[in-house]
Design an enzyme around this catalytic site. Structure first.
Site, short mmCIF file in Angstrom:
data_model
loop_
_atom_site.label_atom_id
_atom_site.label_comp_id
_atom_site.label_asym_id
_atom_site.label_seq_id
_atom_site.Cartn_x
_atom_site.Cartn_y
_atom_site.Cartn_z
N TYR A 7 1.36 44.31 15.25
CA TYR A 7 2.84 43.78 14.91
C TYR A 7 2.72 42.81 13.73
CZ TYR A 7 4.07 44.93 19.71
OH TYR A 7 4.44 45.61 20.76
N ASP A 24 2.71 43.16 25.41
CA ASP A 24 4.06 43.10 25.29
C ASP A 24 4.47 44.25 26.29
OD1 ASP A 24 6.76 43.71 24.38
OD2 ASP A 24 6.39 44.12 22.45
N LYS A 65 -8.64 48.93 24.78
CA LYS A 65 -8.98 50.19 24.41
C LYS A 65 -10.31 50.68 23.64
CE LYS A 65 -7.05 54.42 24.84
NZ LYS A 65 -6.90 55.13 26.30
#
Ligand code: NAD
Length: 356
Positions: free
Chosen positions: A135, A246, A190
């Protein structure tokens, strides 16, 4: 203890007023100072985060925030939109740690979209890193693709990145929080695909050496998304990056049924924090006296626990909320057959009474 009270727009003023009543009923010494924020501040001062509001927020030990936004501001230039106030506060105060508890109260299990036995007694805490990741990562932008599958085509790109200190500090926050709970942390990453999250996993594992009393496990984000709906009670504290957090925190919030029940906190490294309900300003019900104030009241409890060192007072508020739910009192968003429908201020008054 100085608390900046920023009610904001829409139902913000109604729900914050109830949380203030509850704080004042605790018999503790607070200095509560109100200021304008969001669309209200834009209307009165020409900016959603006026200098005076920012100054107050910086000086305070904690900020109690309502909500900002209204569709009538949608046509304003981005910098003047109410939501910019939250981003401005996060940036100015360095609020990097976002706490989103998902608690399913016994009396509200029917409101969840999952089977009651899966969510009854659910109490998990998602800790989301709030100031880094894709972000905020640079470079980002649009350009003509220099290579890839379609060289010469228009493309857009963002950059996922985390530095070691950013991961270290959020990992510490998670382990510290777990120590006050069931002492279990699941770090969601991940790492099988992304370099950024391989570093994340390595650093969390290293930081864990300082918290051997806390159990740590690692889980890939796709599996975490699945486990949250399959067996949500297996989690205690989940810590993850900005984007995964989020998505997972919104997924987890729905397990509990109503957005009107969900508090949140965003903290910096001095434990100064911004405390707000997870929902927005709900312009559709603003001014009608029907908004559920419990998310804001529970945010005030988090404020007492995390920024003001008043865990006992936080426990009192949380117990009072459970008590009013057990008494069958419900605002319309959580009302069901056989319960008593109340408005915003009656719900606030009931919590004050239940404090004893
Ligand atoms: P919202 O969360 O305000 O409302 C979504 C739905 O939930 C509405 O039907 C609303 O009536 C209901 N709801 C929300 N809070 C409730 C409560 N306490 N009690 C009962 N019902 C409640 O989201 P939205 O409608 O998408 O957004 C409205 C405005 O809020 C927009 O301007 C948006 O940008 C802003 N917003 C602000 C924040 C914030 O201040 N942190 C967060 C999200 C949205």
């Amino acid at each position: 203890m100085k608390i900046a009270v920023l009610p904001g727009d829409g139902i913000g003023t109604e729900i914050v007023a109830e949380a203030v009543k509850v704080l004042q009923a605790l018999g503790l010494k607070f200095e509560l100072e109100h200021a304008d924020v969001g669309g209200t501040a834009y209307d009165r001062h020409g900016h959603p985060l006026p200098e005076a509001t920012l100054k107050l927020a910086k000086e305070a030990d904690a900020i109690l925030f309502g909500a900002v936004g209204d569709w009538k501001y949608d046509k304003l230039e981005r910098q003047f939109r109410p939501e910019q106030a939250i981003l401005g506060l996060r940036k100015a105060l360095g609020l990097f740690a976002n706490f989103r508890p998902a608690i399913c109260y016994e009396q509200l299990t029917h409101a969840s979209s999952l089977k009651p036995e899966l969510v009854a007694g659910l109490d998990i805490l998602i800790i989301r890193e709030l100031t880094g990741d894709i972000y905020f990562g640079q470079p980002r932008g649009r350009r003509i693709a220099p290579d890839g599958h379609f060289p010469g085509a228009e493309e857009a790109f963002d950059t996922m990145r985390y530095t070691r200190p950013e991961i270290e500090r959020i990992a510490r926050v998670a382990f510290e929080a777990a120590r006050q709970r069931d002492k279990r942390v699941t770090s969601v990453d991940k790492a099988n695909v992304l370099e950024t999250f391989q570093l994340w996993k390595d650093v969390v594992t290293e930081v864990h050496k300082d918290y051997t009393d806390v159990q740590l496990d690692h889980m890939y984000v796709d599996n975490a998304a699945m486990q949250l709906v399959k067996e949500p009670k297996r989690f205690d504290v989940i810590v993850t990056g900005n984007m995964f957090g989020d998505i997972l925190s919104d997924e987890a919030s729905m397990l509990t049924g109503s957005i009107g029940m969900l508090p949140s906190a965003s903290l910096n490294d001095k434990k100064q924090g911004l405390y707000e309900p997870s929902h927005g300003s709900a312009p559709d019900i603003a001014g009608k006296g029907v908004a559920n104030p419990l998310a804001t009241i529970l945010s005030a409890a988090m404020m007492l626990r995390f920024s003001l060192n008043q865990a006992e007072a936080a426990d009192r508020i949380e117990a009072a909320v459970k008590k009013v739910l057990a008494q069958g009192l419900r605002t319309p968003d959580i009302w069901s057959e056989g319960t008593t429908r109340v408005g915003t201020s009656d719900m606030g008054a009931a919590v004050v009474k239940a404090l004893g």
